[in-house]
Design an enzyme around this catalytic site. Structure first.
Site, PDB file in Angstrom:
ATOM      1  N   LYS A 175      21.224  61.918   6.347  1.00 24.79           N
ATOM      2  CA  LYS A 175      20.889  62.516   7.642  1.00 24.79           C
ATOM      3  C   LYS A 175      21.759  63.748   7.852  1.00 24.79           C
ATOM      4  CE  LYS A 175      21.674  58.945  10.272  1.00 24.79           C
ATOM      5  NZ  LYS A 175      22.324  58.138   9.195  1.00 24.79           N
ATOM      6  N   ASP A 206      28.352  63.480   6.979  1.00 22.66           N
ATOM      7  CA  ASP A 206      27.488  62.863   5.973  1.00 22.66           C
ATOM      8  C   ASP A 206      27.176  63.838   4.848  1.00 22.66           C
ATOM      9  OD1 ASP A 206      27.432  60.558   7.438  1.00 22.66           O
ATOM     10  OD2 ASP A 206      25.404  60.820   8.196  1.00 22.66           O
ATOM     11  N   HIS A 247      23.734  59.416  17.827  1.00 20.45           N
ATOM     12  CA  HIS A 247      25.152  59.050  17.822  1.00 20.45           C
ATOM     13  C   HIS A 247      25.769  59.234  19.203  1.00 20.45           C
ATOM     14  CE1 HIS A 247      24.398  60.217  13.546  1.00 20.45           C
ATOM     15  NE2 HIS A 247      24.995  59.055  13.367  1.00 20.45           N
TER      16      HIS A 247
END
Length: 306
Positions: free
Chosen positions: A76, A81, A190
């Protein structure tokens, strides 16, 4: 890739991890642990809450599941990440494990935020993992699995709405302030705030905002009259009854635009802890995508045809 090396100890160790992942998926958030299993992921690498896993963790998972044909990383688009998966891919290459990566960046709400360069990766992650997982399960080579994963991402767009902020274990409180009677449009998974705040609206109007934002970009994707995969996804605290009601509004709006819905999925899949809200993801799907979507899958959070 779904196949494991024929190493009994390695297989036993990884099956234990998979079982823990499946139990986690049933208890908390399906993404990504709840999607480990037949026809989908071979491994999931959870970090701390809302934090990227570390490269060593990814390397161990890649080495565990590689059967000599290579491994696809589904990433993602969040800065941590991206950086950590790039590092893990380099380490895997040094260990002789071939790696391809697909970057999921389907969110139309926000670009170049505090958390990302470009669009965020959200609901389309489920489409990518299911369709690429089916291709891998059928024995497609790594390059072909990566190609269709990228194509699914390119054909997908998402938009999320929050009726409440989520609370992380570390903070013990909401990730952003949302007064009573207001809602956040374009929220991330998030706990990131969105692009606009409005007074609370009925479900019909919320669907018009979300579908309108997604369709503004989706209509530019060929074929213009092609069907879509539709995901109405709960953020974690929205009752299933409300999600199905919202799906009815989404379906109504798509029908009015002349967009056929080939397949629909409703539920809590790409969640944000205890956030109340939902997201809409649409994927302009071709025949190959639909065939792979319909292929059997058996995971803790998604299963059919087996």
């Amino acid at each position: 890739m779904p196949e494991l090396r024929e190493d009994p100890q390695l297989r036993e160790d990884f099956e234990l991890r998979e079982d823990r992942g499946q139990r986690l998926g049933r208890r908390l958030q399906p993404l990504h642990a709840g999607f480990v299993g037949y026809g989908m992921l071979s491994a999931a690498c959870p970090g701390e809450v809302f934090t990227s896993p570390v490269p060593e963790q990814m390397l161990r998972a890649a080495s565990a599941v590689d059967a000599g044909h290579g491994v696809l990383f589904v990433v993602k688009n969040y800065t941590g990440d991206v950086l950590n998966f790039q590092m893990a891919a380099e380490l895997a290459d040094e260990d002789g494990v071939r790696v391809e990566s697909v970057l999921v960046n389907d969110d139309v709400a926000v670009t170049d935020s505090t958390y990302t360069a470009g669009r965020r990766g959200t609901g389309a992650t489920l489409f990518v993992e299911k369709i690429a997982g089916a291709a891998a399960e059928a024995g497609a080579p790594l390059e072909q699995v990566a190609e269709i994963a990228r194509r699914v991402n390119e054909c997908s767009r998402s938009f999320g709405v929050a009726l409440s902020a989520c609370s992380t274990p570390a903070s013990g409180g909401p990730t952003f302030d949302l007064p009573d009677g207001e809602m956040e449009l374009g929220v991330g998974i998030h706990g990131e705030p969105g692009r606009e705040r409005r007074a609370m609206m009925p479900s019909r109007e919320i669907a018009e905002v979300a579908v309108g934002a997604v369709f503004e970009e989706l209509r530019e994707l060929p074929p213009a009259d092609g069907p879509v995969l539709a995901l109405v996804n709960g953020m974690g605290a929205t009752p299933l009854l409300e999600l199905y009601g919202f799906h009815a509004e989404v379906a109504r709006l798509l029908e009015a635009r002349g967009v056929p819905v080939a397949r629909a999925l409703v539920g809590n899949y790409v969640t944000s802890l205890d956030m109340a809200g939902c997201s809409v993801t649409l994927c302009r799907a071709d025949e190959e995508m639909l065939r792979l979507w319909d292929a059997p899958v058996q995971t803790a959070a998604l299963r059919w045809g087996r």
